[in-house]
Write an enzyme that holds these catalytic residues in place. Structure first.
Site, PDB file in Angstrom:
ATOM      1  CE  LYS A  38      -2.218  -1.521   3.699  1.00 31.53           C
ATOM      2  NZ  LYS A  38      -1.831  -2.932   3.781  1.00 31.53           N
ATOM      3  CG  PHE A  42      15.440  -6.336   6.027  1.00 28.26           C
ATOM      4  CD1 PHE A  42      16.107  -7.557   6.061  1.00 28.26           C
ATOM      5  CD2 PHE A  42      15.529  -5.505   7.141  1.00 28.26           C
ATOM      6  CE1 PHE A  42      16.839  -7.953   7.184  1.00 28.26           C
ATOM      7  CE2 PHE A  42      16.261  -5.888   8.264  1.00 28.26           C
ATOM      8  CZ  PHE A  42      16.919  -7.123   8.283  1.00 28.26           C
ATOM      9  CG  ASP A  75       7.160 -11.902   9.585  1.00 28.70           C
ATOM     10  OD1 ASP A  75       7.543 -12.255  10.710  1.00 28.70           O
ATOM     11  OD2 ASP A  75       5.966 -11.685   9.315  1.00 28.70           O
ATOM     12  CG  ASP A 123       5.247 -15.827  10.513  1.00 26.52           C
ATOM     13  OD1 ASP A 123       5.842 -16.182  11.551  1.00 26.52           O
ATOM     14  OD2 ASP A 123       4.774 -14.695  10.358  1.00 26.52           O
ATOM     15  NE  ARG A 149       4.131 -10.652   3.414  1.00 33.65           N
ATOM     16  CZ  ARG A 149       3.759 -10.382   4.669  1.00 33.65           C
ATOM     17  NH1 ARG A 149       2.873  -9.417   4.889  1.00 33.65           N
ATOM     18  NH2 ARG A 149       4.250 -11.081   5.684  1.00 33.65           N
ATOM     19  CG  ASP A 200       5.300 -12.362  17.383  1.00 30.07           C
ATOM     20  OD1 ASP A 200       4.521 -13.048  18.078  1.00 30.07           O
ATOM     21  OD2 ASP A 200       5.046 -12.028  16.223  1.00 30.07           O
ATOM     22  CE  LYS A 206       6.171  -9.372  13.832  1.00 32.11           C
ATOM     23  NZ  LYS A 206       5.421 -10.623  13.911  1.00 32.11           N
ATOM     24  CG  PHE A 239      -1.439  -0.246  11.604  1.00 29.48           C
ATOM     25  CD1 PHE A 239      -2.093   0.205  10.475  1.00 29.48           C
ATOM     26  CD2 PHE A 239      -0.431  -1.189  11.455  1.00 29.48           C
ATOM     27  CE1 PHE A 239      -1.762  -0.276   9.210  1.00 29.48           C
ATOM     28  CE2 PHE A 239      -0.092  -1.685  10.198  1.00 29.48           C
ATOM     29  CZ  PHE A 239      -0.760  -1.220   9.075  1.00 29.48           C
ATOM     30  CG  ASP A 294      -2.016  -5.911  10.140  1.00 29.81           C
ATOM     31  OD1 ASP A 294      -2.727  -5.360   9.269  1.00 29.81           O
ATOM     32  OD2 ASP A 294      -0.865  -6.316   9.923  1.00 29.81           O
ATOM     33  CG  ASP A 295      -3.152  -8.936  15.929  1.00 32.17           C
ATOM     34  OD1 ASP A 295      -2.266  -9.059  15.055  1.00 32.17           O
ATOM     35  OD2 ASP A 295      -2.887  -8.772  17.135  1.00 32.17           O
TER      36      ASP A 295
END
Length: 350
Positions: free
Chosen positions: A54, A94, A99, A103, A108, A170, A196, A235, A239-240
């Site tokens: 975005k 990066f 990530d 994960d 993505r 995390d 994070k 924010f 996202d969660d």
């Protein structure tokens, strides 16, 4: 020009800087006599990983500087603010490449994750390092002569460290291969979020613009941080929420927080409200890859009205953040900087 047209033009102007920067870096690689195969690999990585988002973080540098300088920017200042914006987009790339490997993510931004691309695999780890190195190449090329050059370099190093520490907390709180919900807490979630996400997504763009605008007052930087970090927390909680309830077609990825044993806001709220029976079901099903396990967790979220709880949280946060902005001394830093952020993220769907 309407506000919509103005926004589209700003995005277009910002986007046009990307190939210029990419080519500058590739020229540097060629100058070191690397084979064209290496150059093309990096080019493919840049275009796959840095583009497609975005660009809110990058555009925020430009928007903030315009507010701070009353929209009186020279062509050079505009260009350099866009360079700094793209430096954040490179930083984001990066983080995301690494990530996604950690994960075991699949998609993505609507495309396969970089490490999932044919022939890439774990080479993606080294590619993430190259993405980070590009930031310091751009800073040196375009800002070395400026009095605030060291401030920029130090800021990127500090924010990178803060983000990496947040990522470590995390990952160690919620390792994929060992589910222990007793390690989760609303307080720990907040700490992870601040480090994070909030530092690099919210404080960094504004602090970069403040340095470009010649602001030296440490009190101004603290005032900005005191608003931007709670904004970043809001924010990330969004996202969660979107990871579970957002439309993958809209957000550009398939949410996997439940499968990945993430210490998300949703599960922490569920743990705080769960009955002993529901807690047992969460212990047995959270962090499992099987869709049946995920469905059980989502049903518990539904039974506990977690979505309704989120909607209430969103309104409370919006009100609290507006109060913080109103209390700000406008002579330190203009309130409009923060209202611009609020308008971008309030009730977002992706």
């Amino acid at each position: 020009m309407s506000s919509q047209e103005s926004k589209a033009q700003a995005v277009k102007d910002f986007t046009e800087v990307f190939p210029v920067l990419a080519e500058e870096f590739l020229k540097e690689v060629r100058a070191r006599n690397f084979p064209e195969e290496t150059v093309q690999w990096i080019k493919k990585s840049f275009y796959h990983n840095v583009q497609g988002g975005k660009m809110n973080r990058g555009l925020s540098v430009v928007d903030t500087l315009k507010i701070l300088l009353n929209d009186q920017l020279t062509a050079e200042e505009l260009f350099k603010s866009r360079v700094l914006g793209w430096c954040i987009e490179w930083l984001q790339a990066f983080f995301l490449v690494a990530d996604d490997i950690m994960d075991a993510s699949i998609t993505r931004r609507g495309n396969p994750c970089w490490y999932k691309m044919e022939g890439v695999n774990m080479i993606a780890i080294n590619d993430s390092f190259i993405l980070e190195s590009a930031i310091y190449f751009f800073l040196k090329k375009y800002f070395r002569q400026d009095s605030y050059y060291v401030d920029l370099v130090e800021l990127f190093h500090e924010v990178t460290l803060e983000t990496e520490l947040g990522q470590l907390l995390d990952l160690t709180t919620a390792p994929e291969d060992h589910v222990d919900l007793s390690k989760f807490s609303i307080e720990k979630h907040r700490f992870i979020v601040l480090y994070k996400t909030a530092f690099y997504s919210f404080y960094l763009p504004v602090a970069l613009a403040m340095h470009m605008a010649g602001i030296k007052n440490e009190e101004a930087f603290k005032a900005a941080k005191d608003i931007l970090l709670p904004l970043g927390e809001y924010f990330q909680i969004q996202d969660d929420y979107l990871d579970c309830y957002g439309d993958p077609e809209v957000i550009g990825k398939i949410g996997t927080d439940i499968e990945d044993n993430k210490c998300s806001w949703l599960v922490n709220q569920a743990l705080a409200k769960a009955s002993p029976k529901q807690r047992k079901l969460l212990d047995e099903n959270y962090g499992k890859k099987n869709p049946k396990n995920v469905a059980i967790v989502k049903q518990i979220y539904k039974d506990l009205e977690i979505e309704k709880l989120y909607k209430e949280y969103e309104e409370q946060s919006y009100s609290r953040l507006n109060d913080l902005i109103l209390q700000l001394d406008d002579t330190l830093i203009k309130r409009q900087v923060f209202y611009t952020f609020m308008n971008k993220i309030y009730k977002r769907t992706k």
